[in-house]
Design a protein around this motif. Structure first.
Motif, PDB file in Angstrom:
ATOM      1  N   VAL A 179       0.860  -1.184   0.000  1.00 16.08           N
ATOM      2  CA  VAL A 179       0.000   0.000   0.000  1.00 16.08           C
ATOM      3  C   VAL A 179       0.899   1.238   0.000  1.00 16.08           C
ATOM      4  O   VAL A 179       1.761   1.380   0.870  1.00 16.08           O
ATOM      5  N   THR A 180       0.699   2.101  -0.981  1.00 16.74           N
ATOM      6  CA  THR A 180       1.498   3.333  -1.038  1.00 16.74           C
ATOM      7  C   THR A 180       0.553   4.536  -0.983  1.00 16.74           C
ATOM      8  O   THR A 180      -0.665   4.377  -1.054  1.00 16.74           O
ATOM      9  N   ASP A 181       1.138   5.716  -0.863  1.00 12.50           N
ATOM     10  CA  ASP A 181       0.315   6.930  -0.848  1.00 12.50           C
ATOM     11  C   ASP A 181      -0.305   7.214  -2.220  1.00 12.50           C
ATOM     12  O   ASP A 181      -1.198   8.044  -2.336  1.00 12.50           O
ATOM     13  N   LYS A 182       0.166   6.537  -3.261  1.00 14.95           N
ATOM     14  CA  LYS A 182      -0.370   6.774  -4.596  1.00 14.95           C
ATOM     15  C   LYS A 182      -1.288   5.655  -5.077  1.00 14.95           C
ATOM     16  O   LYS A 182      -1.874   5.749  -6.145  1.00 14.95           O
ATOM     17  N   GLY A 183      -1.349   4.572  -4.315  1.00 13.71           N
ATOM     18  CA  GLY A 183      -2.200   3.468  -4.738  1.00 13.71           C
ATOM     19  C   GLY A 183      -1.682   2.145  -4.201  1.00 13.71           C
ATOM     20  O   GLY A 183      -0.712   2.107  -3.445  1.00 13.71           O
ATOM     21  N   GLU A 184      -2.353   1.076  -4.603  1.00  7.26           N
ATOM     22  CA  GLU A 184      -2.001  -0.246  -4.073  1.00  7.26           C
ATOM     23  C   GLU A 184      -1.458  -1.158  -5.168  1.00  7.26           C
ATOM     24  O   GLU A 184      -1.865  -1.080  -6.318  1.00  7.26           O
TER      25      GLU A 184
END
Lengths: 106, 388
Positions: free
Chosen positions: B180-185
């Motif tokens: 999971v990242t701040d820009k999407g999964e």
């Protein structure tokens, strides 16, 4: 077109580090193709432009303009290059004696 | 901006030389790979080092990992500026005293050139240098190396997401599932933790302690030197440089000797393309504080002059710091799977040698993922060695 490209190899953009316009353009395209959000800084790192004695005081604006040409990002919207000390060149001996910084020595 | 939802076989965390080499070698074998990097390419240790690429001082098996560089530029179809530059190790009276104390003097004294011959090898050295030894070495441009890998990775179908910060790694039933990242999964089968000095933070996300801390270094860059100087192409290393990471322990911060406290040992390398000298180095445990420490700079300057007095008049135009990913247990790298977390792979802890070990390290990690075995042994770098 090809002739124009060759000419770019003869135009020096960064005088201190002798980087030509063709090299700058290639670096801009490469950094943009990887998705860089600080193209100016990446160009600096890839070509050593802005890293000579004048620290980009001469060539930075030229590079900003080329980035606008290539990517459409206005100079005012381009993220700045990283600024490193010293502000002005200082010789190694002076640096080895400098005590104007607060000393951390015990 | 809408968040992405991606599915891939391997997610590589970290856009330094280790992560990029891993991503490239996976993409080359047709594996689906996504590399995520919190900042820009080479913004950690890979982008702030001496650009030296000599024989690794790491004991076997990694001693010959640098051989991969020989054809790398051709393979990547990009000029990575891999240029031969002999390395000389310099032994000062202080170094020799310390070598005798730790019992390694005997191993080295026979390989050493002494007396008049020193000046033939490097005429600029200080008068009291007792001996020098020579080895082969290279300069490599770390940024070009990384961009070369990145460009080739994309050409082969791999993806790179810059400015993407990993927030969470979902593991269920002992298997990694999602990054999971701040820009999407990213739904993924494998996660490669190549986050360098920050890799312990990624380890925490899957509940493990990776014993890697940032070991801060300072670098001074000079104005372009005279191209006419015939000896400028030598990389000059004060011998102690090689063993500092091993004897630098957190308690050294209390030493009264600035050389010990700041881990100062001189190296003077030369960028054969731009003609700048690159001077270092220091070893400090200081957390993630990037600030230039004036005291460290002063001692590096002093010490480089002590080795080559004529450097005193050269101008310094840039000073910066960086964080080596240093394994505080034994100073060795970690290239390994993790028992109990299927799909989680660690590739870090390279200390001051990430640039040398990274390209081959990444290749071996790709082999570990694809074939579950490697063409060169990596058992010595197993994560299971920290069990006790």
């Amino acid at each position: 077109m090809k002739e124009e490209k060759n000419k770019e190899g003869d135009i020096i953009v960064c005088r201190c580090m002798e980087v030509n316009k063709r090299e700058i353009r290639a670096a801009i395209r490469l950094a943009a193709s990887i998705g860089s959000l600080s193209i100016k800084d990446q160009v600096k790192k890839l070509t050593s432009s802005c890293m000579g004695l004048c620290q980009g005081r001469t060539c930075q604006q030229l590079i900003e303009r080329m980035i606008t040409e290539e990517t459409g990002i206005k100079p005012s919207d381009q993220s700045p290059i990283s600024i490193r000390p010293p502000t002005y060149p200082i010789n190694l001996e002076a640096l080895s004696m400098v005590r104007i910084w607060p000393s951390l020595e015990k | 901006m809408a968040k992405f939802r991606e599915v891939t076989e391997v997610t590589v965390i970290g856009g330094g030389v280790v992560g990029l080499s891993t991503a490239y070698h996976l993409a080359k074998e047709g594996v689906d790979v996504i590399l995520v990097e919190r900042n820009e390419l080479a913004s950690g240790a890979t982008g702030s080092n001496s650009a030296m690429c000599g024989e690794s001082s790491a004991p076997e098996p990694a001693g010959r990992w640098h051989k991969i560089f020989e054809n790398l530029g051709t393979e990547l179809r990009y000029n990575i500026e891999y240029i031969e530059s002999p390395v000389i190790f310099v032994y000062t009276p202080e170094n020799i005293k310390e070598m005798k104390k730790i019992g390694i003097w005997e191993d080295f004294s026979s390989k050493m050139v002494i007396g008049e011959k020193i000046k033939e090898i490097e005429p600029r050295l200080a008068e009291d240098i007792i001996g020098v030894s020579q080895t082969s070495g290279h300069f490599v441009n770390p940024f070009k190396l990384c961009y070369g890998f990145a460009q080739a990775t994309k050409r082969l179908g791999g993806k790179i997401h810059l400015h993407t910060n990993v927030k969470e790694i979902k593991v269920s039933n002992g298997v990694v599932r999602t990054v999971v990242t701040d820009k999407g999964e990213i739904k993924t089968d494998f996660v490669v933790n190549a986050a360098g000095a920050w890799s312990s933070l990624i380890g925490n996300m899957v509940g493990i302690d990776i014993p890697v801390v940032p070991l801060k270094g300072h670098i001074l860059v000079t104005e372009p030197a005279q191209k006419t100087d015939p000896f400028h192409l030598q990389i000059i290393n004060e011998f102690m440089y090689n063993i500092y990471p091993y004897n630098q322990r957190p308690e050294a911060v209390n030493s009264n000797d600035p050389r010990i406290r700041l881990g100062i040992a001189a190296y003077i390398t030369y960028d054969p393309v731009t003609n700048n000298y690159i001077l270092g180095g220091s070893h400090e445990f200081n957390g993630y504080d990037r600030q230039v420490n004036p005291d460290t700079v002063r001692h590096i300057a002093k010490h480089c002059i002590r080795i080559i007095p004529q450097l005193r008049k050269i101008n310094i135009i840039r000073i910066f710091t960086g964080f080596r990913p240093y394994c505080y247990v034994d100073g060795e790298s970690i290239f390994s799977k993790v028992e109990g977390i299927e799909g989680f792979i660690i590739a870090t802890g390279t200390g001051g040698e990430g640039l040398i070990l990274g390209p081959m390290g990444g290749k071996l990690i790709s082999e570990l993922i694809i074939r579950d075995k490697t063409s060169l042994p990596i058992d010595a770098y197993s994560f299971s060695r920290f069990k006790n």
